[in-house]
Design a protein around this motif. Structure first.
Motif, PDB file in Angstrom:
ATOM      1  N   VAL A  60      43.952  56.680  51.734  1.00 25.21           N
ATOM      2  CA  VAL A  60      43.370  55.921  50.935  1.00 25.21           C
ATOM      3  C   VAL A  60      42.056  55.309  51.228  1.00 25.21           C
ATOM      4  CG1 VAL A  60      43.959  53.998  49.263  1.00 25.21           C
ATOM      5  CG2 VAL A  60      45.810  55.026  50.321  1.00 25.21           C
ATOM      6  N   SER A  61      40.840  54.854  50.367  1.00 20.80           N
ATOM      7  CA  SER A  61      39.234  54.862  50.994  1.00 20.80           C
ATOM      8  C   SER A  61      39.213  53.297  49.485  1.00 20.80           C
ATOM      9  CB  SER A  61      38.400  55.977  50.849  1.00 20.80           C
ATOM     10  OG  SER A  61      38.599  56.288  49.461  1.00 20.80           O
ATOM     11  N   VAL A  62      38.918  52.392  50.439  1.00 19.20           N
ATOM     12  CA  VAL A  62      37.999  51.223  49.871  1.00 19.20           C
ATOM     13  C   VAL A  62      37.028  51.345  49.109  1.00 19.20           C
ATOM     14  CG1 VAL A  62      39.783  49.596  51.541  1.00 19.20           C
ATOM     15  CG2 VAL A  62      37.289  50.259  51.530  1.00 19.20           C
ATOM     16  N   LEU A  63      36.664  50.810  48.075  1.00 10.45           N
ATOM     17  CA  LEU A  63      35.609  50.365  47.858  1.00 10.45           C
ATOM     18  C   LEU A  63      34.925  50.600  48.268  1.00 10.45           C
ATOM     19  CD1 LEU A  63      35.915  47.910  44.690  1.00 10.45           C
ATOM     20  CD2 LEU A  63      35.181  50.683  44.475  1.00 10.45           C
ATOM     21  N   PRO A  64      32.954  51.213  48.933  1.00 13.69           N
ATOM     22  CA  PRO A  64      32.143  51.020  49.973  1.00 13.69           C
ATOM     23  C   PRO A  64      31.071  49.727  48.862  1.00 13.69           C
ATOM     24  CG  PRO A  64      31.468  52.817  48.302  1.00 13.69           C
ATOM     25  CD  PRO A  64      33.117  52.993  47.613  1.00 13.69           C
ATOM     26  N   ARG A  65      31.009  48.914  50.631  1.00  8.55           N
ATOM     27  CA  ARG A  65      30.121  47.987  50.520  1.00  8.55           C
ATOM     28  C   ARG A  65      29.105  47.765  49.986  1.00  8.55           C
ATOM     29  NH1 ARG A  65      30.939  43.389  54.905  1.00  8.55           N
ATOM     30  NH2 ARG A  65      30.038  41.841  53.971  1.00  8.55           N
ATOM     31  N   LYS A  66      28.495  47.541  49.240  1.00  9.28           N
ATOM     32  CA  LYS A  66      26.614  47.211  48.904  1.00  9.28           C
ATOM     33  C   LYS A  66      26.109  46.290  48.809  1.00  9.28           C
ATOM     34  CE  LYS A  66      26.620  51.649  47.600  1.00  9.28           C
ATOM     35  NZ  LYS A  66      25.452  53.005  47.834  1.00  9.28           N
ATOM     36  N   GLN A  67      24.699  46.192  49.898  1.00 11.95           N
ATOM     37  CA  GLN A  67      24.590  44.556  49.816  1.00 11.95           C
ATOM     38  C   GLN A  67      23.952  44.076  48.642  1.00 11.95           C
ATOM     39  OE1 GLN A  67      23.178  45.829  53.989  1.00 11.95           O
ATOM     40  NE2 GLN A  67      24.431  45.070  54.599  1.00 11.95           N
ATOM     41  N   LEU A  68      24.204  43.857  47.658  1.00 10.96           N
ATOM     42  CA  LEU A  68      23.683  43.332  46.461  1.00 10.96           C
ATOM     43  C   LEU A  68      23.271  42.043  46.245  1.00 10.96           C
ATOM     44  CD1 LEU A  68      24.279  45.818  44.487  1.00 10.96           C
ATOM     45  CD2 LEU A  68      22.310  45.783  45.734  1.00 10.96           C
ATOM     46  N   LEU A  69      22.485  40.998  45.556  1.00 11.34           N
ATOM     47  CA  LEU A  69      22.893  40.298  45.002  1.00 11.34           C
ATOM     48  C   LEU A  69      22.798  39.820  44.063  1.00 11.34           C
ATOM     49  CD1 LEU A  69      20.523  38.306  47.811  1.00 11.34           C
ATOM     50  CD2 LEU A  69      23.125  38.104  48.491  1.00 11.34           C
ATOM     51  N   LEU A  70      24.267  39.150  43.427  1.00  5.46           N
ATOM     52  CA  LEU A  70      24.315  39.239  42.207  1.00  5.46           C
ATOM     53  C   LEU A  70      24.445  38.033  41.357  1.00  5.46           C
ATOM     54  CD1 LEU A  70      24.582  41.239  39.055  1.00  5.46           C
ATOM     55  CD2 LEU A  70      27.176  40.509  39.537  1.00  5.46           C
ATOM     56  N   LEU A  71      23.521  37.337  40.602  1.00  5.86           N
ATOM     57  CA  LEU A  71      23.188  35.918  39.436  1.00  5.86           C
ATOM     58  C   LEU A  71      23.330  36.519  38.375  1.00  5.86           C
ATOM     59  CD1 LEU A  71      21.459  35.886  42.349  1.00  5.86           C
ATOM     60  CD2 LEU A  71      21.536  33.290  41.499  1.00  5.86           C
ATOM     61  N   GLY A  72      23.876  35.526  37.284  1.00  7.64           N
ATOM     62  CA  GLY A  72      23.620  35.768  36.122  1.00  7.64           C
ATOM     63  C   GLY A  72      24.758  34.323  35.386  1.00  7.64           C
ATOM     64  N   THR A  73      24.779  33.963  34.083  1.00  2.00           N
ATOM     65  CA  THR A  73      25.485  33.317  33.445  1.00  2.00           C
ATOM     66  C   THR A  73      26.787  33.140  32.674  1.00  2.00           C
ATOM     67  OG1 THR A  73      22.840  32.439  32.728  1.00  2.00           O
ATOM     68  CG2 THR A  73      25.053  31.884  31.547  1.00  2.00           C
ATOM     69  N   LEU A  74      27.669  32.788  32.810  1.00  2.00           N
ATOM     70  CA  LEU A  74      29.157  32.971  32.794  1.00  2.00           C
ATOM     71  C   LEU A  74      28.984  32.701  31.025  1.00  2.00           C
ATOM     72  CD1 LEU A  74      31.203  34.727  33.643  1.00  2.00           C
ATOM     73  CD2 LEU A  74      32.097  32.153  34.373  1.00  2.00           C
ATOM     74  N   THR A  75      29.578  33.149  30.414  1.00  2.00           N
ATOM     75  CA  THR A  75      29.356  33.559  28.577  1.00  2.00           C
ATOM     76  C   THR A  75      30.619  34.311  28.201  1.00  2.00           C
ATOM     77  OG1 THR A  75      28.110  33.413  26.274  1.00  2.00           O
ATOM     78  CG2 THR A  75      28.167  35.296  28.561  1.00  2.00           C
TER      79      THR A  75
END
Length: 1215
Positions: free
Chosen positions: A103-118
């Motif tokens: 079993v493998s886990v999700l690969p880790r990416k170095q990303l920054l995510l911002l946004g408005t929750l709606t």
């Protein structure tokens, strides 16, 4: 920047500039100046989250991370991933190591995510809200899932510190990617909670709310506020007309295990659908400005919200209970509603489910489209009875869910082996933890077709056991047919008006029996609100699997497994007969046998399903799916063969069929004593095929997909036909055998000698000239000269055109279609001199080789009305011609029932020596058939021999089958017995299959004189007669291998090559019997000899042991007082004993004889004329003509049944 503190290094400066550009393009309002405060707040929020991990203290900014917009995430991230800004490296490594092997886990990416929750999907109307959540920036909107939502978060900008992204499945065109927010989002700007009310809110609690709802006409309160603890949350229902859910509040002091006052509130305002994400069971809430609404189609009323209603957490300091004087009538309980009861016949079958709460982890996905999962490797979870469009995409192995008010059903059946947890509209499923595991790639049929499964629940109202079975059946269909036979979307597409789903059509033939017409429809309001609770899961009946759709390979393997499990040499050759057979005879009896498995013997019932194809390699029809092919033989209602090639490529479903397994065994059993030892079987193989009637089949046309083994067939066989083509009608008069034939080499061809290839010939008559394609029909035929009318043609089918063999039958009109431009006529005769002699023999004027690209169609009455007058009768040779010594080596045709089939050495005239082995003789097949003679009571029997190159015989030649043989060669043996042989001109047509159960009719009881009257007589019968005297008796001990005499039990050949170590006994006795009407000689063999001599089994065994010493004992009786002949020891005691016994009343007694004629009906030896015989009657001598004695073979001997005393007295009484 001031926000950044100390002067930034070069890498930090580049990162900050990139961040400013991203914020301006993605987060700032379009058309406005750069917002420095927004930039500082975003960078500060990222920095604080980054520094929350101790290992990041040495780096002020996450330089390895880059900002990503919603649009870039959709466009460039095609694989699942996760971003964990707030996680340490050690935490992620621990997660990877704890995932388990494989079993493998999700690969880790170095990303920054911002946004408005709606809760708005893009710039749509407020009415489009359905409770879903989205992350939005200037580039787009993406759906998201999160564990907990605060309503105050909506419309605010957040940094998402830990999240995962799952792109859409490429095989699902309608799928969309989504985000899973693992942790609470971090607000970029501080959040300010909603201001508290100016004063305490007057509320009522569930007990008073229930009273107001019950007696609303006596007391009315305008838009009251309701407070209580959330004890139940229903499913969120989304339909085309409305969206709603129901929340149930209870008293604050009420425990979950206690029953107390509860009140339900229906929320159906679109803007309030997002409340569903914020509500948490066992939390206390206040709902403001409620109204009472009457449910449509019901007398019940319920509290509902209005657009100005609000949801807020219950804080005791902000609420005040509204005082209400009690009503006396309030203390009167409501009458308990009655629940429907099942009939007495089902009381023992119907079970009650159990409602409970359960939390667990999803460990496997059974079928994502059908909403079936495995919880904790022990339970099956079914969410199909709720609408979980958004939740379905998040549920995968590793997800932790909480199930509220879920039904537990045990021993459901329908293919389910585990207990089942099933949610109805009354309960709900809540996400408690997202899965860190990388999603596995599911088969395409498990991610498509969700609308079809919803239709099974909402339109067909299937209960859970039947739904589980239907899901399993659809998976079996997809595994059999997708993707090479059908595309998955073609099989599982949602049906449209007038266009039923293909999958449901395949399930429909037994649908009415499984789904009663009066099945109740689901009533959503009642399922959620009514008490006591009633839903599809409340009561259930365990289901035995109605039927399954096995792969053709699995069905054939199961048939072979059963056939070899039932293979018992001792049963095939019963012991009384087997004990006297030589090794060669014994092994020949075992060489071929068959087993017929009707479809009803399989449990569960098996449905035969596949695409009907015509094989050019075997010249037969086949069912075909993804894994294998299964030969088949269909017949029409009137026992006619299949003649319409349009059925090629159709999907055929058959419930009632026969699976035939022909077993061939090569064995070397020395004698009957070793029949139980499997080591003497050197080789065994089986031929498996199916037989069925077209009336029992469901035939569905499907889009044609090419099979790699038959490239030209499926396209050319298409009913629409090519756009440019020419055709010609012909009447088929005869079809020859399908066999390997020599191929004529044309001048200039290859110098290599060609190998024999599978082919067949057919002869017919052109009915008209060539016709050209005009639109969807055929134009007028070309005019023919007088010399070309009714011209016979000789057709050669070889290569891929062999596939038309199963459709061609005499007296049928066919259309030969040649695709391509109409510049030249493709039906011009070939002028090769190689066909000159065959054409003369066939009385044909021309020869035509059918090309591989040509197709065959069945002619219709519209094409040529005069064709309707063509006789459909099969050719039959007169019986007098068959059973006569005239016209030997002629070709005959007849219909017959096959009585027996066995492998044998062919007649002397047919024996062929194997190359390189002058001693070995190839075996053939002997069929014993009963001729159909137009209602004759006792049809004559005939032997038909099949040898190479006609082996193996065609399918369907089984005992009990009715078959028409055309153009067999009639032969007469040296002993004047008529038999028939297969020739290249021979064709076979199966008229009927063997009956499933064959009741053997008792033999007729006759007088012996009836056999001398010259009319039709039975071949086998019984007669009551008397043994006059014994003509001869012989007892032999012979070698089981070479049949030589074995004195003292040892082979007398003195040949060291004889491997036999055993001797077997063989005995025969010839009796003279009469019944007062005629006399006959009867030959009894082996165990019947003991019965004829009146010996018990032990006495007969002693006699045989005494005869073992000399090896042969023979007695000849030439009349009363004659002497015996005993070559071994004339004066031996055994011979004297047998002579005394044969002349005693013990043998010369009345018997009931079952016999067969020694002279078969096919024996055309001239009858022996009557002879003159002198009789002495006292002193008077009489001379008269006496018919020749009948010669009979004993089938069984029984003692006559003595009449009872009453019957004897009645017979003796004077009339």
């Amino acid at each position: 920047m001031a926000a950044c503190g100390a002067p930034a290094s070069a890498p930090e400066q580049l990162w900050l500039e990139s961040a400013q550009t991203f914020i301006q393009e993605t987060l700032s309002l379009a058309g406005k100046e750069p917002d420095k405060q927004l930039t500082q707040s975003v960078i500060g929020c990222v920095k604080d989250t980054w520094l929350s991990q101790a290992e990041n203290q040495d780096f002020t900014l996450p330089l390895s991370y880059s900002f990503v917009s919603v649009q870039n995430l959709k466009t460039h991230q095609t694989l699942p991933c996760c971003s964990l800004l707030s996680w340490s490296s050690g935490a992620y490594q621990a997660l990877s190591q704890g995932a388990g092997p494989g079993v493998s886990v999700l690969p880790r990416k170095q990303l920054l995510l911002l946004g408005t929750l709606t809760d708005l999907p893009g710039d749509l109307e407020q009415e489009c809200r359905n409770g879903s959540l989205y992350v939005r920036d200037n580039t787009g909107t993406m759906g998201c899932e999160l564990i907990h939502l605060e309503l105050s978060w909506l419309g605010h900008l957040f940094l998402f510190p830990s999240w995962s992204y799952l792109p859409p499945d490429r095989r699902n065109a309608l799928g969309e990617g989504h985000l899973e927010l693992w942790e609470m989002p971090v607000p970029v700007f501080p959040l300010t909670g909603p201001p508290g009310p100016p004063g305490p809110i007057a509320v009522i609690y569930p007990e008073k709310a229930s009273q107001l709802l019950r007696y609303r006409k006596r007391r009315k309160i305008k838009e009251p506020n309701l407070a209580g603890k959330l004890v139940r949350l229903s499913a969120l229902l989304i339909t085309q007309s409305k969206r709603y859910f129901v929340m149930t509040l209870g008293e604050l002091s009420q425990d979950n295990s206690q029953a107390g006052s509860q009140v339900s509130i229906m929320v159906q305002v679109p803007a309030q659908m997002v409340w569903y994400r914020a509500l948490q069971p066992d939390s206390a809430y206040v709902l403001t400005k409620l109204r009472v609404t009457k449910l449509r189609g019901s007398r019940s009323c319920v509290w509902t919200t209005i657009p100005s209603s609000a949801l807020m957490p219950l804080r005791p300091e902000y609420v005040l209970e509204l005082g209400m004087p009690p009503l006396e009538a309030d203390l009167t309980p409501l009458p308990e509603p009655t629940t429907s009861k099942h009939g007495r016949g089902q009381e023992g079958l119907v079970r009650d489910s159990r409602v409970l709460h359960y939390s667990g982890t999803v460990t496997a996905v059974l079928n994502q489209s059908a909403s079936l999962y495995i919880l904790d490797e022990q339970l099956t979870l079914c969410l199909a009875y709720q609408q979980i469009h958004g939740l379905r995409r998040a549920i995968r192995p590793g997800v932790c869910v909480e199930l509220r008010d879920v039904h537990l059903l045990q021993s459901v059946g329908g293919g389910a082996t585990k207990p089942v947890l099933a949610l109805c509209l009354h309960g709900t499923a809540l996400l408690r933890r997202f899965s860190p595991l990388k999603p596995k790639t599911l088969p395409v049929f498990k991610v498509n077709g969700s609308s079809l499964y919803e239709q099974l629940v909402w339109d067909y109202h299937l209960g859970l056991p039947l739904y589980l079975w239907a899901t399993k059946a659809l998976e079996e269909l997809a595994c059999k047919l997708c993707p090479h036979v059908l595309r998955c979307h073609q099989l599982l597409k949602q049906p449209a008006p007038g266009k039923p789903s293909l999958a449901l059509q395949l399930l429909a033939p037994s649908w009415d029996a499984l789904v009663p017409p009066g099945s109740p429809a689901r009533h959503a309001y009642g399922e959620i609100l009514e008490e006591p609770h009633s839903c599809p899961h409340h009561k259930y009946t365990p289901l035995q699997t109605p039927y399954s759709f096995p792969t053709l390979l699995a069905l054939a393997e199961e048939g072979q497994r059963r056939a070899w499990a039932a293979f018992d040499p001792k049963a095939l050759v019963p012991l009384p007969e087997a004990a006297h057979l030589t090794s060669c005879q014994l092994n020949r009896h075992l060489a071929w046998s068959w087993l017929c498995l009707p479809s009803h013997v399989f449990q569960p019932a098996q449905v035969l399903l596949g695409v009907l194809v015509a094989s050019s390699r075997k010249g037969c029809l086949q069912f075909r799916d993804l894994r294998a092919s299964l030969p088949c033989m269909p017949l029409t209602e009137n026992s006619q063969p299949l003649t319409d090639p349009k059925l090629i490529g159709c999907l055929v479903r058959v419930e009632k069929f026969q699976l035939v397994i022909e077993r061939e065994v090569r064995s070397s059993f020395p004698s009957w004593e070793e029949l139980g030892l499997a080591s003497f079987i050197q080789k065994k193989q089986a031929r498996v095929y199916a037989q069925f009637f077209l009336a029992d089949a469901l035939i569905l046309p499907v889009p044609r997909l090419t099979f790699d083994s038959e490239p030209p067939q499926t396209d050319d066989s298409c009913p629409e036909g090519p756009h440019m083509a020419q055709s010609r009608l012909f009447l088929l008069s005869h079809k020859e055998a399908l066999m390997k034939r020599n191929v004529c080499v044309l001048p200039g061809g290859s110098l290599r000698p060609p190998k024999p290839s599978l082919s067949f010939h057919a002869s017919g008559t052109w009915l008209c000239g060539t016709q050209k394609k005009e639109g969807s029909g055929w134009g007028p035929p070309e005019t023919l000269g007088a010399e070309n009318k009714d011209r016979k043609v000789f057709l050669v089918f070889c290569g891929s055109s062999v596939r038309w063999f199963p459709f061609l039958y005499p007296n049928q009109v066919y259309r030969l279609v040649a695709p391509g431009p109409s510049q030249t006529s493709p039906f011009e005769a070939e002028r090769s001199s190689a066909w000159h002699r065959p054409l003369e023999l066939a009385d044909c004027a021309s020869c035509l080789t059918v090309q591989e690209a040509w197709t065959l169609e069945l002619g219709s009455s519209q094409d040529l009305p005069s064709v309707l007058e063509i006789s459909k009768a099969l050719p039959e040779s007169p019986l007098a011609h068959l059973l006569s010594d005239n016209f030997p080596s002629s070709l005959v045709s007849f219909s017959a029932e096959i009585l027996s089939r066995m492998l044998c050495e062919p007649p002397l005239a047919l024996r062929r020596i194997k190359p390189g082995n002058t001693r070995a003789i190839k075996s053939g097949v002997k069929l014993t058939v009963a001729l159909e003679t137009g209602g004759q009571e006792y049809p004559p029997h005939l032997d038909v021999y099949i040898e190479d190159p006609h082996l193996p015989p065609p399918m369907g030649l089984l005992p009990g089958a009715r078959v028409h043989f055309s153009q067999l060669e009639k032969k007469i043996s040296r002993s004047h017995v008529v038999y028939c042989c297969f020739r290249p001109s021979t064709s076979v047509q199966v008229l009927s299959f063997p009956p499933e159960t064959r009741a053997r009719a008792p033999l007729p009881h006759i007088h012996l004189a009836e056999l001398l009257q010259g009319g039709p007589a039975p071949f086998q019968a019984t007669a009551s007669c008397h043994i006059v005297f014994v003509l001869s008796l012989q007892i032999l001990w012979v070698c089981a291998h070479c049949a030589s005499i074995c004195p003292q039990g040892k082979c007398g050949r003195q040949d060291p090559c004889c491997p036999a170590q055993r001797a077997i006994s063989q005995a025969s006795v010839r009796l003279l019997v009469e019944d007062g009407t005629a006399e006959a000689t009867v030959t009894c063999r082996n165990h019947h000899v003991a019965t004829a001599l009146g010996l018990s089994p032990s006495e007969w065994t002693s006699v045989l042991e005494c005869a073992r010493g000399p090896g042969r004992v023979a007695l000849q009786f030439r009349g009363p007082g004659s002497q015996t002949e005993c070559p071994g020891n004339p004066q031996g005691p055994l011979a004297m004993l047998l002579w005394t016994l044969c002349t005693s009343p013990v043998v010369l007694r009345p018997i009931k004889l079952s016999f067969a004629l020694e002279r078969r009906p096919s024996d055309i030896t001239p009858l022996e004329p009557p002879r003159l015989q002198q009789f002495q009657c006292g002193e008077l001598s009489l001379l008269t003509k006496v018919n020749a004695r009948l010669r009979l073979v004993c089938l069984s001997l029984q003692e006559p049944e003595l009449p009872s005393p009453a019957q004897a007295a009645a017979a003796a009484a004077p009339s």
